[in-house]
Structure formats: C-alpha cells, structure tokens
Design an enzyme around this catalytic site. Structure first.
Site, PDB file in Angstrom:
ATOM      1  N   HIS B  35     -16.129   8.981  -8.475  1.00 36.83           N
ATOM      2  CA  HIS B  35     -16.133   9.817  -9.543  1.00 36.83           C
ATOM      3  C   HIS B  35     -17.463   9.477 -10.069  1.00 36.83           C
ATOM      4  O   HIS B  35     -17.801   8.360 -10.668  1.00 36.83           O
ATOM      5  CB  HIS B  35     -15.209   8.878 -10.194  1.00 36.83           C
ATOM      6  CG  HIS B  35     -13.808   9.198  -9.169  1.00 36.83           C
ATOM      7  ND1 HIS B  35     -13.307   8.664  -7.982  1.00 36.83           N
ATOM      8  CD2 HIS B  35     -12.581  10.867  -9.430  1.00 36.83           C
ATOM      9  CE1 HIS B  35     -12.613   8.850  -7.613  1.00 36.83           C
ATOM     10  NE2 HIS B  35     -11.804  10.360  -8.302  1.00 36.83           N
ATOM     11  N   HIS B 265     -14.946  16.246 -12.902  1.00 37.33           N
ATOM     12  CA  HIS B 265     -14.361  14.121 -12.489  1.00 37.33           C
ATOM     13  C   HIS B 265     -14.580  13.400 -11.246  1.00 37.33           C
ATOM     14  O   HIS B 265     -14.438  12.569 -11.623  1.00 37.33           O
ATOM     15  CB  HIS B 265     -12.771  14.759 -12.272  1.00 37.33           C
ATOM     16  CG  HIS B 265     -11.791  13.677 -11.855  1.00 37.33           C
ATOM     17  ND1 HIS B 265     -11.138  12.967 -13.132  1.00 37.33           N
ATOM     18  CD2 HIS B 265     -11.303  13.402 -10.839  1.00 37.33           C
ATOM     19  CE1 HIS B 265     -10.704  12.058 -12.098  1.00 37.33           C
ATOM     20  NE2 HIS B 265     -10.260  11.837 -11.097  1.00 37.33           N
ATOM     21  N   GLU B 414      10.757  -3.398 -18.197  1.00 36.95           N
ATOM     22  CA  GLU B 414      10.542  -4.080 -16.436  1.00 36.95           C
ATOM     23  C   GLU B 414       8.727  -3.561 -16.421  1.00 36.95           C
ATOM     24  O   GLU B 414       8.081  -4.958 -15.534  1.00 36.95           O
ATOM     25  CB  GLU B 414      11.164  -3.252 -15.541  1.00 36.95           C
ATOM     26  CG  GLU B 414      12.114  -3.863 -16.009  1.00 36.95           C
ATOM     27  CD  GLU B 414      12.740  -3.078 -17.409  1.00 36.95           C
ATOM     28  OE1 GLU B 414      12.455  -1.746 -17.442  1.00 36.95           O
ATOM     29  OE2 GLU B 414      14.130  -2.732 -17.617  1.00 36.95           O
ATOM     30  N   HIS B 476      22.204  -0.655 -10.518  1.00 38.77           N
ATOM     31  CA  HIS B 476      22.413  -1.908 -10.367  1.00 38.77           C
ATOM     32  C   HIS B 476      21.966  -3.195  -9.747  1.00 38.77           C
ATOM     33  O   HIS B 476      22.371  -4.193  -9.511  1.00 38.77           O
ATOM     34  CB  HIS B 476      23.268  -2.758 -11.427  1.00 38.77           C
ATOM     35  CG  HIS B 476      22.679  -1.830 -12.924  1.00 38.77           C
ATOM     36  ND1 HIS B 476      23.083  -0.140 -13.237  1.00 38.77           N
ATOM     37  CD2 HIS B 476      22.833  -2.114 -14.386  1.00 38.77           C
ATOM     38  CE1 HIS B 476      22.363   0.033 -14.793  1.00 38.77           C
ATOM     39  NE2 HIS B 476      22.229  -0.927 -15.180  1.00 38.77           N
TER      40      HIS B 476
END
Lengths: 671, 671
Positions: B35, B265, B414, B476
């Site tokens: 890049h 990019h 999380e 869950h």
C-alpha cells in the site's frame, strides 16, 4: 419516581402497562430465572407503541406489511412474550407464560425466531437486534422500491439498551443506517443508567444522543414513563426522513425495592417484594391473571391491525397478477424457476472452456448469471468489492438516492454487514449475500452464528481463503477458519475447486431454505478439475470421486478448493509409479455427512491409505482421515499447523509443504 | 494540493518527509504488492511526531519508558519500516526494505510484533491497533501509579484510518479510553476520505470529531500536511488531561497521479508515475537511496532519545533496590517466586476439602491466592463481574480517581477488552486477565486470534462454558467454541474438571510466556474428582489417567471439565457390570499433543473401546477418538451435534443425552 403520580396522570395507560409488568414479575419469579428489570422499565414505551402506532395483526403474524418490533435487549424477553400474549397471538398462551424458560416452552430465555411465533429475530447477544434492524429497514426500502408503497410501507421499531450501545456492532449499525437514511427505522434507547456491574458510569461516559447525531440520525430525549411524550416522539420520529433515536430515560425495575440498581436487572423473585410492587402499581389481580377489561383493551390493538391488514390485502390484490405473484414468490423465498437451467448452461460452458481462474472470479461469473434472473438478490461487500468480486450482473448501488439499487457498500463493517444480512433475510423478500476476506469471518462471527441458529439462508462470500492470499501475511491468512465454520451447527461450508464447483455451490446456497452458506474462495487462479460436463450437481453430495485410480487402488487423496489440483497432480505422480490413487473432491463436508452411509463408504472405502490436503488446520479432517467407523485406514494430513507468513503465495505453499511432492511422500511412507 | 507550495513552506521538514515517502514508493513498487497511499498521506504527521515529540532510542528498542507508536492502519506498513530504517534501528536494514513482503524478511506485509524489532503490536485487521493502544495507555497509568512518574511517563501515539474508525471495535476502544481519561493517549485520524471501494461517503457520513467528543475525548482538526499545525496539535494533545484525537485532513497517495482516489490506496508501481511523483517531491536520489544529510537528520532524532534514555536510567537506579528489582521483574513478565508454593498449598487444601463448586467459583478462589502474591495482575470483566468471578483478592477498581486499582470494569465490550488486554500485555509490566461468557468468545474473536499470533500470554476467563448455563438458552450456550479455540494455533484451552485442576490451569496460564490461555469454566457446581493431593501439576500433561480400570481394561472414557464427573460415574457403573474402565481427564488437548508419543500411548493404549464426553461438538475429539495412529480402537462420542435450548441445566443434560447412562450404553454397544 413516584408511582402514585404516574398512575394518576394516565390511569388507563397505566393499567395496560401494569398488565405487562405484572406478567414479567410473575413469570420470572416462577422460573426463578430471567430478567425482571427491563420489562418493568420499558413497559410504558412498549404499551404506547403497541397502543398508538404498531401495525400488527395477531391472527396473521406473517403479514408482510406488518411493522417489525425488535427487542434488541433480548434478556427482557418477558416484555415481548407479554405483548404477544396480551394482544392475542394464538400460540402465546398463558400456559406458555407460566412455563417461562422451561424445556419445550415457546418462552425461551431469550426470544428465538422460528421457535416462537411473531418473534422477528433472535436476540440476546447484545447489539445484534439493533444491527438486524438495519437490515429489516433496508429490505423494506428495497421492496417498496420494487412493489410500491401501497403494499410495502411499514416501520421497524427497536428497543436497545446500554449493553447494545456499548457493543462495537452498534457503531457499525448506527453508521450504516445513518448513511443509508433509513427513515422507517425507530430506535428506543432504554436509558436506565444501569448495567450488570452497577452504574453505567462505571464503564461509560458516552453521550449517546450526540453519538447518534454524529452519524446522521434524528434524535430526541424524553421521559420514558410519560405516555404522551412517548406518543409525540414516535409521531415525530415517523415524520422525519432520517432514522430516529429516542433516548428514553427510564427506571429499571420500576416500583420494586431494587429500582435503579444493578440488582433490579436480573431475577426479582422475593414474594414480598413482588407483592409490594404490585400494590404500588395498584394491581390487585392474582398472579398470571389479567382482568378482562384490560385484556380486552390490549386485544383491541390487534383488531385495529386486522382492519389494516384487510385494507392492505385489497392493495395487494390491485397489483397486476404478474406483480402480485412475484411479490408472493420473493416473500416465500422461492428461487425463480429459471435459476437451475441458467446455472446448468453456465456449468456446461465453464466445463467446456476449462479456464484457469480464481474461484472468487468464478463466483463473479456465476453471480452475473444469478443476479440477472433473481431480482431479489441484494449483494454487497465490507469495502472489498473489487477483491470479493461481489458486484456482478449490472446491479446498481443501493443508497438514499436509488432505492432500486441492489448492491450495498457496507463499509469496513463485517459484523454490521452480517447482522444486517440476517435482518434482510428475516424480513423476507430479498436474498442477501455479502463478501469479505475469509480471515475476517472473525469480525462477523457473532452474527454468522446467529444466521445458523436462526436458520437464515444468508450467503457469505469469503474470498482469499488461505495462505494463497500471499503477501498480506498471517493477519490476513485464514488457517483455523474452515474448522471454526465446520464446527458451527447448521452452517454449510463450501470450498469449491473450480468454476463448475463454484456454480454448484452457489445453486445449493440459494436453494437452501434454512441454513446459511459460506463460500470459501481462492484469491489465486486454479486449474479446472471439472472439465467434463455433468448436469447433476455433484457438490450436493458433499464429496465425490473426482478421479478414479487407474492402477490397483492403494491410496485415496481428499482435498477441497485450491488443493484439489494438488491432489490431482499427486495422483498422477503416484500412478506413474504404479500406485493406484483415487482423488475425492470434498467441497462441502456437511453435505457429505448427510449422505447415506453406503454412499460414504463407496467414496471412502476401508483399506487404501488416505491423505487429506487443505491449506488449513487438520481438525475437521480427522473424522474422514481416521475413519468414521474406526480401524479403516492409515492416514496423513498435508496442511497447516500454525499461522502463515508474508510472501508470494507460491513461495508459501512450497515453504509450508503443501505440494504434490509432499503428498506423494506421505502416501509412500504409509504403503 | 500544490506540492510546490508545501515544499517551499517548510523545505527541511519536506525533505525528511520525502525520504519516508520515497522509501514507501520504492518498496511497494519492488514487491508489486502493498500500500503506497497511506505512507504518502501520513508522512508529514509521522515526521513531525518523530522529529519533535517521540521518546525513542533505536539502540534500545525495549527501553520501558519509550513512547509507543502504533500504526493501526497496518497496511501502511512501509511508513513504519521507513521510520525504523531512517532513525537507525539496527535490524531494519536497507536490505530488509528492499525485501518488502518477501519470505523471511523483517518487512512483512503488515507489521508483526515479535517478528520485527520495535514493532509494538501486530496490526492489519482494522481497528485492532487503536484498541490495543487503550491497553498500552492503561498499563502505563498502572505502572506510573506503582513505580512513580520518574520511571514511567510516556505516551502512546496511534495512527488510525477510516477503516479503523468504521470497525465496531473502535467504538469500544474510544468509549473505554474516554471513560478511563487516558491522557497519555494521542490518536491521529488519517482523514483522507478514501476507502478501497471509493469515497468514504459511499458508506459513511459519520462526523468523527463529534463522535470522539461524545465519549469524552479532547479533539482537534488540522491540515495533516502542515508541520507547524501538527506540532502544535501534538503539544496541545499532551497538555490535555483527556485522551486526544487529532483529525488530520490528508491526501492519500499525495503527489501521485492517483492522489485522492481509491486507486491510490494500494500498489502504485508504474515507473512513470513513480518518477513523476519523485520529481514533484523534488527528490532526486536513486531508488532506495537516502542522501546522507537527510539520513543524518533522522538519526539525530534517535540520538536525542539515547540522551533521554540515559537520564531515565539514572532515575531507575535512584529507586530502592527492592523497587528496582520489582520493576525489572514485572517488565520481564516473570511470575513471583512464591506463586508456585502458594498454589501448591491451595491445591492441597482444595483436595482435602473436596467441595462441590462451580469451576468459575474455583477460579475466584485461585485468583484470591494469585492476586495477593502477584501485584502485576490486572483483572476485569465485560460487565459480568459477579458471574465470571473475576474480582478477587481485594483488588481495587482502576479508574481516573484510582490508578492503583487493578480491576477494570470493561463494560459490555468483549472485543475491546480482549484488544486492550493485548495492549497491556505487549506494553509489559502487567498481567491482564478478563472474563466474559464462553459464548461471547465470538465477540472477542479477532483480538483473541491476535493474542495467539502475537504470542501474548493473555488469560481469558470464559465462564458458563456449555449447555450447563441453562435457561439463558442457545444464544448463550457455547457448542462449537471449544472446537474453534482448539483449532486456533498457539492457544492453550483449559477446561478444568474441579478446583484442583482449575488451580493447575491458572498456574500454567500465568507461567506460559508466549501463548494466550483460555479457561473454560462451568456455571454449575461440579463434584471434585481430584481428592488426593499431588504436588505435581497433572494438567501440565494435558491429559492423564484420573481413574484406572479395576477389572480387565476394556474401555477408556475421556472427558473434560464438567463432563469428567459423568465419566467417573459411568466408569463405576461399567465396573459394576465387570467391564474394566479407565477414565482419562483431558483438561488441555494442546499440552497433551506436546507430550512425547510414549506418554500419549500409555494414556490412550490401542485396544479398549473409547468414548469421549464433552458438552460441545465432536470435531476436536476425533483425533483422540479415532486414534492418531489409525486402526486403534472402536469409538463413540457423547456430546452435542446442534445448538442447545432454554431450560434448567440438568434437564438439558438429560434431554441432550449427556449422561453416565448414555455413556454406558455406547460402551456396551461396542464390546
């Protein structure tokens, strides 16, 4: 918060909301499990929403033009079950409410779509419902553009909590909805200031209203216990062309001894607390009982919907026969009749041409066929359009200026994309597929699991599926991802070996009705292995004999995707040494295990040594290698046992020993 | 953007920055991969940062009080490699730059910590570096509180792009940093308006400055090519007590023919374009060559750091011997000497007491011992403190008012938690552990993979590890998660069966130096299986004979965690019928595979039938069941083959057939 004042200010509203609250109190207490606080806090919002705004017909839960209500705070499931029972959905009986969270009840701990009538999506993992809702709203816009606002004109209402808004996926969802200007999406933020660990301020100081505004949303802030304010805010939200967030200040576990505390979040089951709470509510009926007049008021909301549904039916019937049939077909999720023949013709051509192409490119060629005959497909990519090859068949870009577009620039939001696709699929009428790099399955993982759990046939186009990705290196090279996906129940993982298998995989993915599919596709060019046309879809068997042994069969090589050509090459080398070798292509393990045992035995007979070749970890191959029935064969694996590295692809295959030569060596060592 | 004006305005700065740009142009062109755009766009910011602010000493890349520079936009790796080469890091030779993205080079496609000197963290998967940086900044605050600002007083600088800021993890990181008021964290937003698919506005209209502000950050907006503005902004950022975001408006691929476009990019390798770009820069040196005077200016920046480091060393030496030794111990990541003996004493007591407890509770008991003897632990939970049992040993809460706290309320984040823990671990001096429900491994997954890839010994405390979670239901209940984690290279997955095994697992997790550990812990109480004290850590062998057959050995039962007591019960039932049965406890498969073959054969001899029992999918057990060497035994599996359901845990075990009775039946069917 003075309950007395609330009761007196709007007595009729209060008692309707109290019905919802009393059911939540009773059910959670009976189960001694669940969450009391959220239903108590959001009952006023839910009551006003259903009373004054929701379009829904309990007798026709699948009515396509119903408003969708999504409880992103799925742990507050009793709020939803209470709404369904009170408004008169047939399957949600009082018996079910009493069996909250028990085996085989319709009142699972968290709402599960498919399992429970009128549950629009499965929620519980936080943020998912909110992110699904973006997909619901996109699907609604797409269908309105196709079929007109007389038959498609409904809203998606969401309740989201602090947990939903802390999860990263909320950012992806909010930003996508803001960009797409989804004016029919209304989100209530249950702003109660409490999480499980305590006050929200222990972990967050974000000013949520400003945050939504920064992504282009219409925002309001209201008292979440004031029915007039709630009504006015919903009216204003519907009038604004942007997606709307209503920041509703609420009291968790309203009226209980644990109101406004983390203790109020979970189970409230102390009989004395419950009695005192009901007394404060002015609620005198016995547990689980709803006075007839209050139940009648709730059922009247559903009756309003029956009238609306009847009017809608007239509008649908006023469409041309062709348009109406098309509407019904896409809402049922039926593939168009021509799909099979078009794909067969494509396969024939591909087999005859026998070109070496990357399967991500093969996929683009197949999509070019599909998108021209399936106007309900809705493609996209998480900012890798040119790499995932997902824009094909001249489809236009979906955005606020062109709702007829069918291609979504999801941005760098794999998780948000996957969750939005779940929402689109659950809404019905569109068939979403979306791409990213296989390695970023990781980012989309929670939503991909939910596709499987919800039986949502979303198609994940996962390109750059191994070290074959090359120079980008180990951060971008999947190694364990095929194992992860294959370990996930109800997920079909396709890893096609060439253009023909890619077409077969796409056909299966689009005709599966109740499971998501993952297409694992190569970055690098692959030699064709299916050069003889067969109209039968061989991939449907999961694994099949691609090349039979010429000499006496002493070895079986199994492989998927980019490694099938290595297996073929190794087989030729072995045969040259007189070692008869069968090659089995394994494009989809899940489908192979669903074949009958006699077929599986025919493909993988006991006796010959077995080698599996895949540029990933060994774990999912053990069952095929070691023999399902035990004592079948000696075996070995050619693949990865660690992360990859940055270098050109062909160097990596050589350095990591995933070659025909290494395969030949392993076979010979076992003979 | 007129390059000529930029050159003239600040000629000396310009040529230093042009050195960085020219290296990026040359290396990407040589590799024909990588890049170009980002290094060209952010060279001015990076140059000013290193020139005027960064504390770093190329001769001592591990200097604990260095500033950390994190390139969250890892694809722009040539910016970082250029900085390391120009400032004089020894291992980053010109040869390495020329071998960009080739096998065995230090210049991997994306920066990899451990692989390349002075790369602080592995980046590439977007948003991760930004989220790691929050952990770096937390660790710095914690260590400053312990050891004083004379030895710990540095900054963490980050470059993040649109991609990083679209990823959901950015939201978790930004909100956590804002709440924690991490004043030593400075983030540059490379605001170039371009992503791979095209303009950012195709997928996003978020006003990033407002968004950071909504989470409590200090924000500035500047021209990212104006060195004076950059310098002033960094100075202001350092002076503000809040974390700082500097929105730097930049031009991707500055000065090339593809400036400000998506084409800029990726790879720019057309020789004519490169020549024209260098001409515009006023850069006349041949490819890969840096004029001596310019190189000298860059190296002078490093010399400044050598002086700073020497002054710091004096400060360190001025500490008391005890404090200095402690600082050096924690920076090396060495566990304290007493840990082993304390844990041994705990094990002895636990074996003697033989209590039935949930292993999440056992873990809390072990942590109570650990946290009292290991002041470097830094615990936390993603809003499940009371469920994960992660707050133990009287540790205080870390927040802006108490930097001596060692417990972090991560909020419902999380992913952000896992990534922050990676940053803390990489910073050094603290040992992070954090908890959530096992099922939400899904949310944390991209960062957990990076723990493994980066050899970061983070400890994941994953409780509620099966259908044993009960009523919360399938959303869950982990089913495939043990398989996923075991498939991930360099990850130790512990699933202890009782308190003694939990203590052994923790000891291993805290003494592993180069891999993360996952502790899979039960919600429900488990009967103790290790009731006789052994000072040896049996879990270190991964699997071991827990109970020997009394009758002639005809069956081997293998199990982990909560299913070990089922195996023991089944063995007793089988023995009662005269069928000799061995029970093998398998707390950690990875460690078992690392034992020598003779040990593995002793534990699992060929011959007896084998049954594995685990309330998860079968996939990871196939290798043990079917026999690593082939033709060893008949076998069967007792476990899950789909998602779970909502009901009390004991009902689910019964309904899904994970019982001693089902195990006995399977054994007898094979004899």
């Amino acid at each position: 918060m003075n309950i007395e004042d609330l009761r007196k200010a709007h007595p009729e509203h209060w008692m309707k909301a109290a019905a919802l609250r009393s059911l939540a109190l009773d059910a959670v207490a009976a189960a001694k499990s669940g969450h009391t606080g959220m239903p108590l806090g959001m009952a006023d919002v839910a009551t006003v929403l259903y009373d004054k705004h929701m379009r829904f017909d309990p007798a026709n839960p699948e009515w396509p033009d119903r408003d969708r209500f999504i409880l992103s705070t799925g742990h507050g499931s009793m709020l939803l079950y209470g709404l369904l029972y009170l408004t008169g959905y047939k399957e949600m009986t009082l018996e079910e409410i009493k069996n909250f969270r028990q085996w085989d009840s319709r009142t699972a701990g968290h709402p599960e779509t498919g399992h429970t009538e009128a549950v629009e999506t499965t929620t519980g993992p936080l943020g998912q419902g909110l992110a699904n809702s973006v997909g619901f709203a996109i699907a609604e816009e797409m269908l309105r553009a196709r079929f007109g606002s007389k038959v498609v004109n409904h809203h998606t209402y969401v309740i989201a909590g602090d947990g939903c808004l802390m999860e990263g996926i909320s950012h992806e969802a909010i930003a996508l909805a803001g960009k797409q200007k989804l004016g029919h999406l209304v989100v209530f933020f249950d702003n109660n200031g409490i999480t499980i660990d305590g006050k929200v301020s222990l972990s967050d100081i974000t000013y949520q209203t400003a945050r939504f505004e920064a992504s282009g949303w219409h925002v309001q802030e209201i008292d979440g216990h004031d029915p007039e304010a709630i009504d006015a805010a919903i009216t204003a939200a519907k009038a604004d062309p942007r997606p709307s967030m209503i920041n509703t200040r609420t009291h968790i576990a309203l009226g209980t001894a644990v109101q406004d505390t983390a203790k109020g979040h979970g189970v409230v089951s102390d009989p004395e607390v419950i009695a005192a709470t009901k007394k404060a509510y002015g609620w005198t009926a016995p547990a689980f009982e709803i006075p007839k007049d209050i139940k009648a008021q709730w059922e009247a909301m559903g009756s309003r919907g029956a009238q609306q549904r009847a009017e809608w039916q007239d509008q649908l019937d006023a469409l041309s026969d062709r348009k109406k049939a098309e509407f019904e077909r896409v809402m049922k999720g039926e593939a168009p009749k021509q799909l099979a023949s078009k794909l067969r013709a494509f396969k024939k051509q591909a087999a005859e041409e026998g070109k070496s192409v990357a399967t991500r490119k093969s996929s683009e060629m197949v999509l070019d066929v599909i998108n021209r005959v399936m106007p309900e497909t809705a493609g996209g990519s998480a900012d890798l359009t040119g790499s995932n090859n997902t824009k094909a068949g001249d489809i236009e870009v979906f955005d606020p200026e062109n709702r007829k577009g069918r291609y979504i620039y999801y941005g760098i939001r794999e998780h948000g994309m996957a969750a939005a696709m779940n929402g689109m699929e659950l809404h019905g009428g569109v068939r979403p597929y979306g791409g990213t790099f296989m390695c970023f399955t990781d980012y989309a993982r929670p939503a991909m699991r939910l596709s499987a759990l919800m039986n949502a046939p979303v198609v994940y186009v996962m390109t750059h599926d191994s070290i074959g990705l090359g120079e980008d290196g180990p951060t971008h090279q999947p190694v364990e991802h095929l194992a992860m996906l294959r370990a996930t129940p109800n997920t079909a993982v396709f890893r096609p070996a060439d253009t023909v298998e890619t077409a077969e995989a796409w056909e299966l993915a689009l005709t599966h009705e109740s499971r998501p599919s993952v297409l694992a596709l190569s970055r690098q060019n692959l030699a064709p292995v299916r050069t003889e046309h067969k109209s039968k879809n061989l991939t449907a068997q999961g694994a099949y004999v691609l090349r039979e042994a010429k000499e006496k069969r002493r070895a079986i090589l199994m492989a998927s995707g980019s490694e099938v050509e290595i297996a073929v090459k190794a087989a030729e080398m072995l045969e040259a040494e007189g070692i008869g070798t069968r090659v089995v292509s394994v494009p989809c393990m899940e489908l192979f295990y669903e074949q009958d045992e006699s077929y599986r035995r025919r493909v993988l007979p006991a006796g010959p040594v077995r080698v599996a070749i895949e540029a990933g970890v060994r774990q999912p191959w053990d069952r095929l290698l070691l023999g399902e029935r035990g004592r079948e064969a000696k075996s070995a694996f050619v693949g990865m046992d660690g992360f990859g590295a940055s270098a050109p692809a062909e160097v990596l295959y050589e350095k990591f020993g995933i070659t025909a030569e290494a395969t030949v060596e392993k076979v010979k060592a076992m003979l």
